[in-house]
Enzyme design. Structure first.
Site, PDB file in Angstrom:
ATOM      1  N   SER A  84       3.393  -1.405   0.437  1.00 34.17           N
ATOM      2  CA  SER A  84       4.236  -0.671   1.407  1.00 34.17           C
ATOM      3  C   SER A  84       5.149   0.374   0.605  1.00 34.17           C
ATOM      4  CB  SER A  84       4.963  -1.727   2.127  1.00 34.17           C
ATOM      5  OG  SER A  84       4.360  -2.733   2.905  1.00 34.17           O
ATOM      6  N   HIS A 142      11.527  -1.707   5.288  1.00 38.20           N
ATOM      7  CA  HIS A 142      11.641  -3.121   5.185  1.00 38.20           C
ATOM      8  C   HIS A 142      11.256  -3.439   3.699  1.00 38.20           C
ATOM      9  CE1 HIS A 142       6.916  -2.318   5.407  1.00 38.20           C
ATOM     10  NE2 HIS A 142       6.861  -3.244   4.452  1.00 38.20           N
ATOM     11  N   ASP A 195      10.426   2.793  10.158  1.00 41.49           N
ATOM     12  CA  ASP A 195      10.390   1.976   8.977  1.00 41.49           C
ATOM     13  C   ASP A 195      10.352   2.906   7.698  1.00 41.49           C
ATOM     14  OD1 ASP A 195      10.079  -0.225   7.702  1.00 41.49           O
ATOM     15  OD2 ASP A 195       7.711  -0.151   7.432  1.00 41.49           O
TER      16      ASP A 195
END
Length: 424
Positions: A266, A152, A182
């Protein structure tokens, strides 16, 4: 015999007494002055508001100054040593996407008829940063270095830009992504890479073990931020909605930590006290009533995906060649009348479509079959099924299914095939 006047005698005595007193006073003043002269240099530092100059022993004049005492101490701990060893392997990643602006900037064009949008001959395509995250340099081979991050973080990017700890930037190339885990891998030139992270063993983690998160929360202005906490849980799953249709598609296996993980973290590193990467920071639960719930992808789960992405640019996953619906989403009427299920069967996966010429069709799987078991493991929903297929099986493996068909339990065996080669 002489005579003297009594009044005269009294006068002489009085004059002599005055002279004695005066002489004693003079001597006292002199002695006092000498004492003050001798004692004043040693007392001057104790006088209040003393800002006067004084003469040093060498004869030079120095100004008296007051200052707050200060002690300089360099503190080193296990955490500081660990961070120093690993921090330069964590970089910033900027996602740059194509946007359309008009001649005047980002504002819509306005004419006499009001505000209008749409295309205009003056509209120009431009590239703008739309988000940033973190990444971990994990391998350096020849003139290339490889970075793992989250899918993402790089999703939809036209260009990817990597920022190093010294502020320098370099364009990166997308190697491959995997939406299910992911994870993504990008590459850069190895010219500026001096530190490469070491992967640890997430299977050996213990609850309460120190965990350190390194990343760039809220963007590159907070580059290389460090937060500490513990491993709160090792066997956690978090439901995720991959296509944002409001339905959970997958249960992602994660490590739980109370080390602060915020947007921008992230793709960054979760490390142990040995400086080894034990997780890739991925998400947090952001609700007002929730605090200290951050999650990272266990490195043992990530390594096979990272290796496959680096080698082939994609992850090949096995498929049965069917479309599925959870039994819980089927109305009770159709469960009993259409599927003819026994009352005790309340969980499973319904086959809604069989792909032509797929292994499922060849194995005799039919529409409206209800799968309840795979290779001896009970499956209550499509998430359970995917976990078995994606985590335990490979293309070419045989798998045994137990399905209900018209109310009767039957067994089928099929061979798993490459999902990318199926044609709906």
């Amino acid at each position: 015999m002489g005579y003297y006047d009594q009044d005269e005698t009294k006068t002489r005595r009085k004059d002599g007494s005055k002279a004695g007193y005066f002489l004693s006073g003079i001597i006292g003043v002199i002695v006092g002055a000498l004492l003050v002269w001798l004692l004043l240099p040693s007392m001057v530092d104790y006088l209040p508001n003393n800002n006067s100059a004084r003469v040093s022993s060498s004869g030079s004049s120095t100004a008296n100054k007051t200052s707050t005492p200060q002690v300089s101490t360099e503190v080193s701990t296990n955490v500081t040593d660990t961070v120093a060893k690993t921090k330069d392997a964590v970089v910033g990643i900027t996602n740059i996407q194509q946007t359309q602006t008009d001649l005047w900037g980002d504002l819509p064009f306005q004419d006499g008829g009001g505000i209008t949008g749409g295309n205009d001959k003056n509209d120009q395509d431009s590239s703008e940063p739309v988000g940033s995250g973190s990444g971990v340099i994990y391998k350096k081979v020849g003139n290339k270095a490889y970075i793992v991050t989250n899918n993402h973080v790089v999703e939809g990017a036209k260009t990817l830009e990597v920022t190093f700890s010294d502020g320098s930037k370099e364009q990166a190339k997308l190697v491959g992504t995997d939406i299910w885990t992911d994870l993504a891998v990008i590459s850069i030139s190895s010219k500026k890479v001096k530190t490469v992270a070491t992967f640890g063993d997430s299977d050996k983690l213990k609850q309460g073990e120190t965990a350190i998160a390194i990343g760039n929360p809220l963007g590159l202005d907070f580059y290389g931020s460090v937060t500490t906490g513990v491993i709160s849980g090792t066997d956690r799953t978090v439901p995720v909605d991959l296509n944002e249709d409001g339905t959970e598609d997958w249960q992602e296996e994660v490590l739980q930590t109370d080390a602060a993980i915020n947007p921008g973290n992230s793709g960054g590193a979760l490390i142990n006290l040995a400086g080894q990467v034990i997780g890739i920071n991925s998400m947090k639960i952001s609700e007002s009533a929730v605090e200290g719930l951050g999650f990272a992808i266990p490195i043992n789960s990530a390594i096979p995906v990272i290796d496959e992405l680096q080698q082939t640019g994609k992850v090949v996953r096995p498929s049965m060649g069917v479309s599925l619906i959870d039994l819980t989403d089927v109305p009770a009427y159709h469960q009993s009348q259409t599927l003819k299920l026994p009352p005790e069967v309340t969980a499973g996966i319904v086959v809604s479509q069989v792909v032509k010429n797929s292994s499922a069709e060849k194995a005799g799987i039919q529409k409206y079959d209800v799968i309840v078991e795979m290779d001896g493991e009970k499956v209550d929903n499509s998430i359970d099924l995917r976990k078995i297929l994606y985590n335990k099986k490979h293309v070419g493996d045989h798998i045994k299914l137990k399905v209900y068909r018209d109310g009767k339990l039957v067994q089928k065996t099929l061979t798993l095939e490459d999902s990318s080669k199926l044609k709906q």
